[in-house]
Design a protein around this motif. Structure first.
Motif, short mmCIF file in Angstrom:
data_model
loop_
_atom_site.label_atom_id
_atom_site.label_comp_id
_atom_site.label_asym_id
_atom_site.label_seq_id
_atom_site.Cartn_x
_atom_site.Cartn_y
_atom_site.Cartn_z
N GLN A 183 0.83 -1.20 0.00
CA GLN A 183 0.00 0.00 0.00
C GLN A 183 0.87 1.25 0.00
OE1 GLN A 183 -2.61 0.45 3.37
NE2 GLN A 183 -3.88 1.96 2.34
N ARG A 184 1.92 1.24 0.79
CA ARG A 184 2.81 2.40 0.87
C ARG A 184 3.51 2.66 -0.46
NH1 ARG A 184 5.02 4.85 4.65
NH2 ARG A 184 7.16 4.50 3.94
N LYS A 185 3.73 1.61 -1.23
CA LYS A 185 4.42 1.76 -2.51
C LYS A 185 3.45 2.02 -3.67
CE LYS A 185 8.29 1.32 -0.54
NZ LYS A 185 9.15 2.54 -0.38
N GLY A 186 2.19 2.27 -3.34
CA GLY A 186 1.22 2.65 -4.36
C GLY A 186 0.76 1.52 -5.26
N LYS A 187 0.78 0.30 -4.76
CA LYS A 187 0.39 -0.85 -5.57
C LYS A 187 -1.07 -1.26 -5.37
CE LYS A 187 4.75 -1.05 -6.70
NZ LYS A 187 5.19 -0.54 -8.02
N SER A 188 -1.80 -0.55 -4.54
CA SER A 188 -3.17 -0.94 -4.21
C SER A 188 -4.13 -0.72 -5.37
CB SER A 188 -3.66 -0.15 -2.99
OG SER A 188 -2.91 -0.48 -1.85
N ILE A 189 -5.06 -1.67 -5.52
CA ILE A 189 -6.15 -1.59 -6.50
C ILE A 189 -7.44 -1.80 -5.71
CG2 ILE A 189 -7.20 -2.68 -8.52
CD1 ILE A 189 -4.61 -1.37 -9.21
N ASP A 249 -1.69 -10.14 -10.59
CA ASP A 249 -2.14 -9.33 -9.45
C ASP A 249 -1.93 -10.11 -8.15
OD1 ASP A 249 -2.91 -7.38 -11.19
OD2 ASP A 249 -5.06 -7.52 -10.79
N LEU A 250 -1.76 -9.38 -7.07
CA LEU A 250 -1.63 -9.99 -5.75
C LEU A 250 -2.91 -9.72 -4.97
CD1 LEU A 250 2.00 -8.81 -4.85
CD2 LEU A 250 1.30 -10.93 -5.98
N VAL A 251 -3.38 -10.73 -4.26
CA VAL A 251 -4.61 -10.60 -3.48
C VAL A 251 -4.36 -11.14 -2.08
CG1 VAL A 251 -7.04 -11.27 -3.29
CG2 VAL A 251 -6.03 -10.89 -5.55
N THR A 252 -4.91 -10.45 -1.07
CA THR A 252 -4.83 -10.96 0.30
C THR A 252 -6.23 -11.20 0.82
OG1 THR A 252 -4.83 -8.75 1.35
CG2 THR A 252 -2.68 -9.71 0.75
N TRP A 253 -6.35 -12.21 1.67
CA TRP A 253 -7.63 -12.61 2.26
C TRP A 253 -7.47 -12.78 3.77
CZ3 TRP A 253 -5.15 -14.99 -1.80
CH2 TRP A 253 -5.80 -15.05 -3.04
N GLY A 283 -1.94 -14.56 -2.34
CA GLY A 283 -1.73 -15.39 -3.52
C GLY A 283 -1.56 -14.54 -4.76
N ILE A 284 -1.20 -15.20 -5.86
CA ILE A 284 -0.98 -14.53 -7.14
C ILE A 284 -2.06 -14.96 -8.12
CG2 ILE A 284 0.62 -14.24 -9.08
CD1 ILE A 284 2.90 -14.97 -7.16
N VAL A 285 -2.68 -13.99 -8.78
CA VAL A 285 -3.72 -14.30 -9.77
C VAL A 285 -3.07 -14.94 -11.00
CG1 VAL A 285 -5.49 -13.34 -11.30
CG2 VAL A 285 -5.18 -12.41 -8.99
N SER A 286 -3.60 -16.09 -11.40
CA SER A 286 -3.05 -16.84 -12.52
C SER A 286 -3.56 -16.31 -13.86
CB SER A 286 -3.43 -18.32 -12.38
OG SER A 286 -3.00 -19.06 -13.51
N ASN A 287 -2.92 -16.75 -14.94
CA ASN A 287 -3.39 -16.41 -16.28
C ASN A 287 -4.42 -17.43 -16.77
OD1 ASN A 287 -1.37 -18.42 -16.40
ND2 ASN A 287 -0.98 -17.99 -18.55
N HIS A 296 -6.14 -5.81 -2.77
CA HIS A 296 -5.84 -6.18 -4.16
C HIS A 296 -4.70 -5.27 -4.62
CE1 HIS A 296 -7.45 -6.21 -8.60
NE2 HIS A 296 -6.31 -6.85 -8.48
N TYR A 297 -3.63 -5.88 -5.14
CA TYR A 297 -2.45 -5.10 -5.53
C TYR A 297 -2.02 -5.46 -6.95
CZ TYR A 297 -2.22 -4.93 -0.41
OH TYR A 297 -2.53 -4.79 0.92
N ARG A 298 -1.38 -4.50 -7.59
CA ARG A 298 -0.81 -4.72 -8.93
C ARG A 298 0.58 -4.09 -8.96
NH1 ARG A 298 -5.03 -3.18 -12.81
NH2 ARG A 298 -5.87 -5.18 -12.06
#
Length: 239
Positions: free
Chosen positions: A167-173, A186-190, A200-204, A236-238
């Motif tokens: 979040q501090r690095k501006g990656k939040s979606i 994308d990275l997602v936390t639960w 986890g990492i969102v797959s293709n 949610h991060y990118r």
């Protein structure tokens, strides 16, 4: 007889003039239209060719945009998938590791290790980045573990710390319930059962309905599974 021949020739001449007039008028109108619209004939031809292949293009997998920093979301998922069958255990035990680029035995790990290992394949060492940010801004990070200073061995392996760092690095979606909003890499936390932090990492790869799979380690090593909407999404991060 001469009169009849003259009549035939005159008729043919008149027809030729009429056809020529309409042909010239049509051609002139088309050329005028092109000039007014500023669309050269060559461009029109290319547009028509593309229109004929729209259906075919839409069936192809989307191409990844080239980024100036060289980061590839598609490579991130590919590197994460390479851990499947290699990292076969879930082990949250505290371990002393080297710095930077320190790691526990590749056969084991936790959910954060999936992300850390995949990111390192692109020269991004979260151990070093998180440590440096925590050292400079320790007060903004969680204090659930009773720490009074940074710990290079474990700080980057904690989901709560990664959430603050990203979040501090501006990656939040924005968090969304729409599956189309979650892109490859994308990275997602639960919070599993509203308690256990997970990442986890969102797959293709997706299900038939378009829901992306997730590459993660939730207990049996690194796996690719349908868990995106199974737990409560926190962030949610990118990259």
């Amino acid at each position: 007889m001469k009169t009849f021949k003259h009549y035939i020739l005159l008729t043919i001449a008149i027809l030729a003039l009429v056809v020529g007039y309409f042909y010239f008028s049509k051609t002139t109108t088309q050329e005028t239209y092109r000039k007014l619209k500023k669309i050269p004939s060559q461009v029109e031809t290319k547009i028509n060719a593309l229109n004929l292949n729209i259906e075919k293009i839409n069936t192809l997998p989307p191409k990844e945009q080239t980024r100036k920093d060289g980061f590839s979301a598609l490579k991130l998922t590919g590197d994460a998938k390479k851990q499947i069958g290699v990292t076969v255990n879930y082990d949250p035990a505290y371990s002393t590791i080297s710095y930077p680029n320190g790691d526990v035995d590749i056969a084991k790990g936790v959910c954060t290790d999936v992300v850390i290992r995949a990111m390192r394949k692109q020269g991004i060492d979260l151990q070093k980045l998180v440590h440096e940010d925590m050292k400079a801004h320790f007060s903004v990070y969680p204090k659930y573990w009773g720490l009074h200073k940074t710990d290079k061995n474990i700080d980057h392996r904690r989901v709560l710390n990664l959430e603050v760092f990203l979040q501090r690095k501006g990656k939040s979606i924005n968090v969304s319930k729409e599956k189309k909003e979650y892109l490859t890499g994308d990275l997602v936390t639960w919070r599993i059962n509203d308690k256990l932090p997970h990442i986890g990492i969102v797959s293709n790869k997706t299900l038939r309905d378009g829901t992306p799979l997730v590459i993660h380690n939730i207990g049996r090593g690194t796996q690719e599974q349908d868990v995106l909407f199974r737990y409560r999404i926190i962030a949610h991060y990118r990259w």
